[in-house]
Design an enzyme around this catalytic site. Structure first.
Site, PDB file in Angstrom:
ATOM      1  N   LYS A   1     -83.930   1.300  52.218  1.00 25.08           N
ATOM      2  CA  LYS A   1     -83.758   0.333  53.306  1.00 25.08           C
ATOM      3  C   LYS A   1     -83.575   1.027  54.648  1.00 25.08           C
ATOM      4  O   LYS A   1     -84.223   0.695  55.617  1.00 25.08           O
ATOM      5  CB  LYS A   1     -82.552  -0.562  53.006  1.00 25.08           C
ATOM      6  CG  LYS A   1     -82.311  -1.644  54.044  1.00 25.08           C
ATOM      7  CD  LYS A   1     -83.443  -2.637  54.069  1.00 25.08           C
ATOM      8  CE  LYS A   1     -83.291  -3.687  55.159  1.00 25.08           C
ATOM      9  NZ  LYS A   1     -84.581  -4.374  55.387  1.00 25.08           N
TER      10      LYS A   1
ATOM     11  N   TRP B   1     -81.223   9.410  46.958  1.00 24.23           N
ATOM     12  CA  TRP B   1     -82.653   9.184  47.190  1.00 24.23           C
ATOM     13  C   TRP B   1     -83.255  10.582  47.320  1.00 24.23           C
ATOM     14  O   TRP B   1     -83.082  11.243  48.351  1.00 24.23           O
ATOM     15  CB  TRP B   1     -82.871   8.355  48.452  1.00 24.23           C
ATOM     16  CG  TRP B   1     -84.277   7.893  48.640  1.00 24.23           C
ATOM     17  CD1 TRP B   1     -84.867   6.782  48.097  1.00 24.23           C
ATOM     18  CD2 TRP B   1     -85.301   8.527  49.423  1.00 24.23           C
ATOM     19  NE1 TRP B   1     -86.168   6.689  48.485  1.00 24.23           N
ATOM     20  CE2 TRP B   1     -86.469   7.741  49.301  1.00 24.23           C
ATOM     21  CE3 TRP B   1     -85.344   9.685  50.205  1.00 24.23           C
ATOM     22  CZ2 TRP B   1     -87.663   8.071  49.932  1.00 24.23           C
ATOM     23  CZ3 TRP B   1     -86.542  10.003  50.836  1.00 24.23           C
ATOM     24  CH2 TRP B   1     -87.674   9.205  50.698  1.00 24.23           C
TER      25      TRP B   1
ATOM     26  N   GLU C   1     -95.813  -2.515  50.226  1.00 25.59           N
ATOM     27  CA  GLU C   1     -94.413  -2.248  49.855  1.00 25.59           C
ATOM     28  C   GLU C   1     -93.982  -3.052  48.642  1.00 25.59           C
ATOM     29  O   GLU C   1     -93.326  -2.533  47.748  1.00 25.59           O
ATOM     30  CB  GLU C   1     -93.474  -2.655  51.011  1.00 25.59           C
ATOM     31  CG  GLU C   1     -93.483  -1.753  52.209  1.00 25.59           C
ATOM     32  CD  GLU C   1     -92.541  -2.269  53.301  1.00 25.59           C
ATOM     33  OE1 GLU C   1     -91.758  -1.471  53.804  1.00 25.59           O
ATOM     34  OE2 GLU C   1     -92.599  -3.469  53.650  1.00 25.59           O
TER      35      GLU C   1
ATOM     36  N   CYS D   1     -79.746   6.415  50.182  1.00 21.89           N
ATOM     37  CA  CYS D   1     -78.622   7.180  49.695  1.00 21.89           C
ATOM     38  C   CYS D   1     -77.290   6.641  50.222  1.00 21.89           C
ATOM     39  O   CYS D   1     -77.175   6.276  51.369  1.00 21.89           O
ATOM     40  CB  CYS D   1     -78.765   8.641  50.054  1.00 21.89           C
ATOM     41  SG  CYS D   1     -79.277   8.928  51.732  1.00 21.89           S
TER      42      CYS D   1
ATOM     43  N   LYS E   1     -96.446  -5.006  54.230  1.00 21.98           N
ATOM     44  CA  LYS E   1     -95.651  -5.817  53.294  1.00 21.98           C
ATOM     45  C   LYS E   1     -96.288  -5.825  51.909  1.00 21.98           C
ATOM     46  O   LYS E   1     -95.613  -5.667  50.911  1.00 21.98           O
ATOM     47  CB  LYS E   1     -95.553  -7.279  53.757  1.00 21.98           C
ATOM     48  CG  LYS E   1     -94.615  -7.671  54.856  1.00 21.98           C
ATOM     49  CD  LYS E   1     -93.185  -7.378  54.649  1.00 21.98           C
ATOM     50  CE  LYS E   1     -92.940  -5.992  55.094  1.00 21.98           C
ATOM     51  NZ  LYS E   1     -92.090  -5.673  56.121  1.00 21.98           N
TER      52      LYS E   1
ATOM     53  N   GLY F   1     -78.633  13.380  53.190  1.00 21.03           N
ATOM     54  CA  GLY F   1     -79.307  14.154  54.227  1.00 21.03           C
ATOM     55  C   GLY F   1     -80.018  15.349  53.630  1.00 21.03           C
ATOM     56  O   GLY F   1     -80.310  15.394  52.439  1.00 21.03           O
TER      57      GLY F   1
ATOM     58  N   GLU G   1     -98.607  -5.268  59.908  1.00 23.63           N
ATOM     59  CA  GLU G   1     -97.358  -5.651  59.244  1.00 23.63           C
ATOM     60  C   GLU G   1     -97.660  -6.343  57.907  1.00 23.63           C
ATOM     61  O   GLU G   1     -96.994  -6.080  56.902  1.00 23.63           O
ATOM     62  CB  GLU G   1     -96.548  -6.550  60.181  1.00 23.63           C
ATOM     63  CG  GLU G   1     -95.264  -7.107  59.620  1.00 23.63           C
ATOM     64  CD  GLU G   1     -94.252  -6.053  59.147  1.00 23.63           C
ATOM     65  OE1 GLU G   1     -94.456  -4.856  59.418  1.00 23.63           O
ATOM     66  OE2 GLU G   1     -93.287  -6.436  58.475  1.00 23.63           O
TER      67      GLU G   1
ATOM     68  N   HIS H   1    -117.272   0.272  62.727  1.00 26.71           N
ATOM     69  CA  HIS H   1    -117.359   1.714  62.998  1.00 26.71           C
ATOM     70  C   HIS H   1    -117.037   2.551  61.761  1.00 26.71           C
ATOM     71  O   HIS H   1    -116.723   3.728  61.879  1.00 26.71           O
ATOM     72  CB  HIS H   1    -116.440   2.079  64.164  1.00 26.71           C
ATOM     73  CG  HIS H   1    -116.817   1.378  65.435  1.00 26.71           C
ATOM     74  ND1 HIS H   1    -117.942   1.698  66.161  1.00 26.71           N
ATOM     75  CD2 HIS H   1    -116.248   0.324  66.074  1.00 26.71           C
ATOM     76  CE1 HIS H   1    -118.038   0.888  67.205  1.00 26.71           C
ATOM     77  NE2 HIS H   1    -117.022   0.044  67.172  1.00 26.71           N
TER      78      HIS H   1
HETATM   79  N1  GLU Z   1     -81.218  16.126  49.881  1.00 32.12           N
HETATM   80  C1  GLU Z   1     -80.353  15.657  48.828  1.00 32.12           C
HETATM   81  C2  GLU Z   1     -81.048  15.598  47.493  1.00 32.12           C
HETATM   82  O1  GLU Z   1     -82.250  15.580  47.394  1.00 32.12           O
HETATM   83  C3  GLU Z   1     -79.668  14.356  49.173  1.00 32.12           C
HETATM   84  C4  GLU Z   1     -80.609  13.203  49.220  1.00 32.12           C
HETATM   85  C5  GLU Z   1     -79.921  11.943  49.670  1.00 32.12           C
HETATM   86  O2  GLU Z   1     -79.720  11.817  50.879  1.00 32.12           O
HETATM   87  O3  GLU Z   1     -79.621  11.117  48.793  1.00 32.12           O
HETATM   88  O4  GLU Z   1     -80.367  15.561  46.499  1.00 32.12           O
END
Ligand code: GLU
Length: 621
Positions: free
Chosen positions: A616, A82, A501, A2, A498, A109, A494, A517
């Site tokens: 990231k 995000w 991901e 985000c 990778k 957040g 790791e 096991h």
């Molecule tokens: N919690 C918010 C949402 O889901 C913000 C997510 C973010 O940090 O992009 O829209």
């Protein structure tokens, strides 16, 4: 994860915001939007201002298409979301607006008490449009707004719990942005008659290098002329302007098709940068100035805990083994998100390393705070200069890998491992290690960048050979096992991470002897098993484990030390890596695994640098 950008000035803001959002794309997101403060009438601001909000699901390119080229407005904020609360839809994308659409908010957040706040607001008659936690902020700010934007935001944040980086624009105040942070980074950048805001200095690098980092629970009023910062409790504060390092500028792909491939190939240089001036062959020791620990203090440390998530945790596993071997210091690595909530036993002679590429990993920041609360001493091992972990720990080491843009970490991993090996050497010399042993280890370490370079020249771009053969096996597999022992068990983890991901291939990693096991039940005639078997004390044991999976039909891809023909003979595909002392082998044995992920991802048509669902820097819990 985000992103936030903001602009107040004389120029049209939309192109600047879109450019800033593009620079934040590498962090991972699923939708994007912006809010502009624009005159209500095309003839000018005489009739006052309103807000233009445009949002799109998908990449910033979608938003670019949706924003009219001549969109007016010299004040605005932009966001890449995000999703944490509510699906990936246009309605859930930010900015969110109040009922009368005169206040727009973007938020990074999680607002933890959003459900009860939403219920209260709904009782008061507010109608919500989205499923997000963030929308409560727009309605709360409206509720408290009595003409002063800063006071409205301050009052709204007083009833909120959770983490935020927010930026708010008001149609009534067309030349102002109000922003605040708590657990999610924000920087303000100074221009000439214009001011910038971003969640990551990368977004600002081509506009200004004079920046100020906000601290947690601070709020800032941003105007064309500058900014005023205060604490949420009302106290005024001022921060010195810092100059952005030049390193930030070099985040271009160059001639490589993907950042991930570029970053894999940059490892000889990034590793040299990490080791430069730190390994001291003359004394057989090492010097990490950022630690600021005297030998007497090093001797007094009773235990080391290394905290990290994902790739950083894997680097931590290597670091813990190295610290025990070289310094005979009891050491463990732990996933930061678990550590922070298990009420760990910590004493004042415990030392912790917090590892994070971005220095903004929310789970790791939480673990740092927990360790500090209980009296532990914490040092950061981070890449991004000036990041939250770097600043919260005050002491630590920068790994100097340079900007890492691909979401899947490669060069940051090797630099993290190298930094931990240097720390182990430094601690080792003050505790157990003699000068000759220390010198041998240091010289071996200093020789790795050259060995890496040679290996990458042979295998990094080759169109035929064992990497290509291995990838052929991997892309057809239903799932893949990665096995190793000792430090190579961490490398196996790791490598599996990778491949998950970047190529979305299901993978498991195990310390090789664990297979019998239980997991060995999964092996059939098609299962590729990637075994990491350097010529160290575990070699013979691991080869026995390889025999066990071979006997059950597994197709073995084996990473071995150059010249170890006996090991190579056990494999369907054998990949040699240069010789190094045991603790150093991860720096070399991880290279083929990085290429597996890159090439498999490419063959399967994946979005290499921006894998689905990933971000990231993981700035939410
Ligand atoms: N919690 C918010 C949402 O889901 C913000 C997510 C973010 O940090 O992009 O829209």
């Amino acid at each position: 994860m985000c992103g936030i950008v903001g602009y107040v000035g004389e120029r049209r803001a939309a192109p600047l915001l879109l450019d800033g959002l593009r620079r934040l794309e590498y962090r991972g997101y699923d939708s994007a939007g912006l809010a502009m403060v624009t005159p209500l009438s095309p003839d000018g601001p005489g009739k006052g201002y309103g807000l233009d909000v445009i949002r799109r699901v998908g990449f910033v390119a979608e938003l670019v298409k949706a924003v009219p080229e001549d969109l007016p407005g010299c004040t605005g904020v932009g966001h890449t979301r995000w999703a944490t609360h509510g699906g990936v839809t246009e309605i859930n994308a930010h900015p969110h607006v109040d009922a009368v659409e005169r206040i727009a908010v973007i938020h990074n957040g999680i607002i933890e008490n959003f459900a009860s706040l939403r219920a209260h607001l709904e009782e008061e008659g507010v109608e919500f449009r989205s499923e997000t936690d963030s929308e409560v902020l727009a309605h709360l700010i409206r509720k408290f707004y009595a003409g002063d934007p800063v006071e409205a935001v301050r009052s709204a944040l007083a009833v909120v719990t959770g983490t935020w980086g927010i930026a708010v624009v008001f149609a009534d105040h067309p030349e102002m942005i109000v922003a605040s942070r708590n657990g999610s980074p924000l920087v303000v950048g100074k221009g000439d008659g214009e001011t910038f805001l971003a969640s990551d200095p990368h977004a600002l690098a081509s506009y200004t290098r004079s920046i100020v980092y906000l601290e947690d629970r601070e709020i800032v009023k941003i105007t064309r002329e500058g900014w005023e910062i205060s604490r949420l409790d009302g106290r005024k504060v001022s921060h010195a302007i810092e100059e952005l390092g030049l390193e930030l500028g070099s985040s271009e792909k160059g001639t490589f098709p993907h950042f991930m491939l570029k970053e894999i190939h940059e490892q000889p240089e990034s590793l040299s940068r990490c080791l430069l001036g730190r390994v001291v062959p003359e004394t057989g020791g090492a010097k990490l100035g950022g630690f600021d620990l005297s030998p007497r203090e090093i001797v007094g440390i009773r235990r080391l805990g290394i905290l990290g998530c994902g790739t950083s945790f894997h680097a931590g596993l290597v670091g813990a083994l190295a610290m025990e071997q070289l310094a005979r210091l009891p050491a463990f690595a732990e996933i930061a998100s678990e550590f922070r909530y298990r009420n760990p036993v910590i004493s004042s002679d415990d030392l912790f390393f917090a590892i994070s590429q971005s220095g903004e990993t929310a789970d790791t920041i939480g673990a740092v705070q927990e360790a500090q609360t209980k009296g532990g001493r914490v040092m950061g091992v981070v890449n991004v200069v000036g990041s939250t972990i770097a600043r919260t720990c005050a002491r630590g080491v920068y790994v100097h890998s340079g900007p890492e843009i691909a979401v899947a970490s490669t060069k940051a991993f090797t630099s993290q491992v190298a930094a931990l090996l240097v720390a182990s050497l430094m601690f080792g010399r003050s505790r157990m290690l003699g000068p000759a042993e220390g010198r041998a280890f240091g010289e071996d370490l200093l020789g790795v960048p050259e060995r890496m370079r040679g290996w990458l020249e042979t295998y990094g771009m080759a169109h035929t050979g064992p990497i290509v053969d291995a990838v052929e096996l991997l892309i057809k597999a239903r799932f893949v096992f990665f096995l190793g022992r000792g430090v190579s068990a961490a490398v196996a983890m790791e490598g599996a991470l990778k491949l998950k991901e970047v190529a979305y291939i299901p993978c498991m990693s195990y310390p090789a002897a664990e297979m019998k096991h239980g997991p060995i039940a999964l092996i059939d005639k098609q299962t590729p098993v990637v075994a990491i078997v350097p010529d160290d004390v575990m070699r013979d044991k691991t080869l026995s484990n390889v025999q066990e999976v071979r006997a059950r039909g597994a197709r073995v891809i084996l990473i071995h030390t150059e010249g170890d023909h006996e090991a190579a003979r056990l494999a369907e595909v054998a990949i040699p890596v240069p010789r190094a002392s045991a603790l150093i082998t991860p720096l070399l044995s991880v290279l083929p695994l990085q290429l597996f992920a890159y090439r498999a991802g490419l063959a399967l048509g994946r979005d290499i640098d921006r894998p689905r669902n990933l971000a990231k820097s993981v700035t939410v819990e």
